[in-house]
Design a protein around this motif. Sequence first.
Motif, PDB file in Angstrom:
ATOM      1  N   ALA A  52       9.248 -27.612 -87.983  1.00  0.00           N
ATOM      2  CA  ALA A  52       9.810 -28.736 -88.651  1.00  0.00           C
ATOM      3  C   ALA A  52       9.088 -29.990 -88.484  1.00  0.00           C
ATOM      4  O   ALA A  52       8.068 -29.757 -87.648  1.00  0.00           O
ATOM      5  CB  ALA A  52      11.410 -29.070 -88.148  1.00  0.00           C
ATOM      6  N   PRO A  53       9.092 -31.022 -89.133  1.00  0.00           N
ATOM      7  CA  PRO A  53       8.300 -32.097 -88.462  1.00  0.00           C
ATOM      8  C   PRO A  53       8.311 -32.427 -87.194  1.00  0.00           C
ATOM      9  O   PRO A  53       9.125 -32.666 -86.751  1.00  0.00           O
ATOM     10  CB  PRO A  53       8.877 -33.322 -89.327  1.00  0.00           C
ATOM     11  N   ARG A  54       7.235 -32.499 -86.661  1.00  0.00           N
ATOM     12  CA  ARG A  54       6.875 -32.791 -85.020  1.00  0.00           C
ATOM     13  C   ARG A  54       7.708 -31.636 -84.178  1.00  0.00           C
ATOM     14  O   ARG A  54       7.949 -32.170 -82.939  1.00  0.00           O
ATOM     15  CB  ARG A  54       7.292 -34.201 -84.863  1.00  0.00           C
ATOM     16  N   ALA A  55       7.947 -30.638 -84.498  1.00  0.00           N
ATOM     17  CA  ALA A  55       8.788 -29.548 -83.806  1.00  0.00           C
ATOM     18  C   ALA A  55       8.540 -28.276 -84.171  1.00  0.00           C
ATOM     19  O   ALA A  55       8.554 -27.894 -85.330  1.00  0.00           O
ATOM     20  CB  ALA A  55      10.399 -29.984 -83.719  1.00  0.00           C
ATOM     21  N   SER A  56       8.340 -27.417 -83.213  1.00  0.00           N
ATOM     22  CA  SER A  56       8.629 -25.927 -83.260  1.00  0.00           C
ATOM     23  C   SER A  56       9.921 -25.330 -82.868  1.00  0.00           C
ATOM     24  O   SER A  56      10.479 -25.911 -82.022  1.00  0.00           O
ATOM     25  CB  SER A  56       7.236 -25.349 -82.478  1.00  0.00           C
ATOM     26  N   ARG A  57      10.100 -24.353 -83.734  1.00  0.00           N
ATOM     27  CA  ARG A  57      11.608 -23.612 -83.433  1.00  0.00           C
ATOM     28  C   ARG A  57      11.284 -22.388 -82.969  1.00  0.00           C
ATOM     29  O   ARG A  57      12.184 -21.635 -82.817  1.00  0.00           O
ATOM     30  CB  ARG A  57      12.342 -23.652 -84.596  1.00  0.00           C
ATOM     31  N   LEU A  58       9.936 -21.965 -82.619  1.00  0.00           N
ATOM     32  CA  LEU A  58       9.829 -20.681 -81.906  1.00  0.00           C
ATOM     33  C   LEU A  58      10.633 -20.375 -80.847  1.00  0.00           C
ATOM     34  O   LEU A  58      10.935 -19.028 -80.592  1.00  0.00           O
ATOM     35  CB  LEU A  58       8.259 -20.496 -81.753  1.00  0.00           C
ATOM     36  N   ASP A  59      10.858 -21.289 -79.959  1.00  0.00           N
ATOM     37  CA  ASP A  59      11.931 -20.851 -78.762  1.00  0.00           C
ATOM     38  C   ASP A  59      13.212 -20.184 -79.199  1.00  0.00           C
ATOM     39  O   ASP A  59      13.820 -19.315 -78.435  1.00  0.00           O
ATOM     40  CB  ASP A  59      12.117 -22.091 -77.797  1.00  0.00           C
ATOM     41  N   GLU A  60      13.787 -20.731 -80.337  1.00  0.00           N
ATOM     42  CA  GLU A  60      14.804 -20.231 -80.835  1.00  0.00           C
ATOM     43  C   GLU A  60      14.962 -18.801 -81.590  1.00  0.00           C
ATOM     44  O   GLU A  60      15.604 -17.821 -81.082  1.00  0.00           O
ATOM     45  CB  GLU A  60      15.311 -21.160 -82.000  1.00  0.00           C
ATOM     46  N   LEU A  61      13.679 -18.522 -82.187  1.00  0.00           N
ATOM     47  CA  LEU A  61      13.497 -17.316 -82.524  1.00  0.00           C
ATOM     48  C   LEU A  61      13.075 -16.326 -81.415  1.00  0.00           C
ATOM     49  O   LEU A  61      13.530 -15.024 -81.725  1.00  0.00           O
ATOM     50  CB  LEU A  61      12.026 -17.219 -83.500  1.00  0.00           C
ATOM     51  N   ARG A  62      12.543 -16.799 -80.450  1.00  0.00           N
ATOM     52  CA  ARG A  62      12.309 -15.870 -78.987  1.00  0.00           C
ATOM     53  C   ARG A  62      13.531 -15.647 -78.300  1.00  0.00           C
ATOM     54  O   ARG A  62      13.563 -14.743 -77.581  1.00  0.00           O
ATOM     55  CB  ARG A  62      11.145 -16.313 -78.311  1.00  0.00           C
ATOM     56  N   ARG A  63      14.501 -16.485 -78.589  1.00  0.00           N
ATOM     57  CA  ARG A  63      15.773 -16.392 -77.516  1.00  0.00           C
ATOM     58  C   ARG A  63      16.588 -14.877 -77.453  1.00  0.00           C
ATOM     59  O   ARG A  63      16.881 -14.630 -76.484  1.00  0.00           O
ATOM     60  CB  ARG A  63      16.532 -17.850 -77.893  1.00  0.00           C
ATOM     61  N   PRO A  64      16.862 -14.274 -78.481  1.00  0.00           N
ATOM     62  CA  PRO A  64      17.621 -13.316 -78.347  1.00  0.00           C
ATOM     63  C   PRO A  64      16.949 -12.279 -77.826  1.00  0.00           C
ATOM     64  O   PRO A  64      15.795 -12.198 -77.990  1.00  0.00           O
ATOM     65  CB  PRO A  64      17.712 -12.759 -79.953  1.00  0.00           C
ATOM     66  N   THR A  65      17.661 -11.371 -77.172  1.00  0.00           N
ATOM     67  CA  THR A  65      17.048 -10.127 -76.563  1.00  0.00           C
ATOM     68  C   THR A  65      17.172  -8.765 -77.374  1.00  0.00           C
ATOM     69  O   THR A  65      16.348  -8.022 -77.507  1.00  0.00           O
ATOM     70  CB  THR A  65      17.769  -9.797 -75.183  1.00  0.00           C
ATOM     71  N   ALA A  66      18.011  -8.854 -78.521  1.00  0.00           N
ATOM     72  CA  ALA A  66      17.780  -7.943 -79.720  1.00  0.00           C
ATOM     73  C   ALA A  66      16.738  -8.062 -80.531  1.00  0.00           C
ATOM     74  O   ALA A  66      15.972  -8.953 -80.558  1.00  0.00           O
ATOM     75  CB  ALA A  66      19.309  -8.096 -80.556  1.00  0.00           C
TER      76      ALA A  66
END
Length: 132
Positions: A52-66
């Motif tokens: 997103a503008p000025r932000a990465s959401r990679l941490d959300e994608l990495r969050r699940p263990t599945a």
Amino acid sequence: PARLDQAWLAVLETLTGALVVGGRSAGARVACRTADRVGAVGVLALGFPLHAPRASRLDELRRPTAPRLVVQGARDGFGVPEPEPGIAVHVVAGADHAFAVRRKDGRTAPEVLGEVTAAVAAWLQTLPGFRR
């Protein structure tokens, strides 16, 4: 995001059995944030809005263990994540964030839908606990 997660969790609490959660764009983010809380065996992220503008959401994608499958258009303005352990990525050539293709890409919407469907079906077969 908190309200989306809350509503999503309320619906998922009514389901039983092996669960694959997923969504497109913001729904993919919700699925990633809540997957562990509902014991999902997999997470399907269609058009995950990685940057997103000025932000990465990679941490959300990495969050699940599945295991996760990201299906992303090659022209997605939010970016395309790199595959990493636990995250498979299928890139749809010529497609944008909504999986739309241009005439010059030489593909039709039904062809793109067929590709996405086939990629998801193949990935589902790799999940533990998934029954077709």
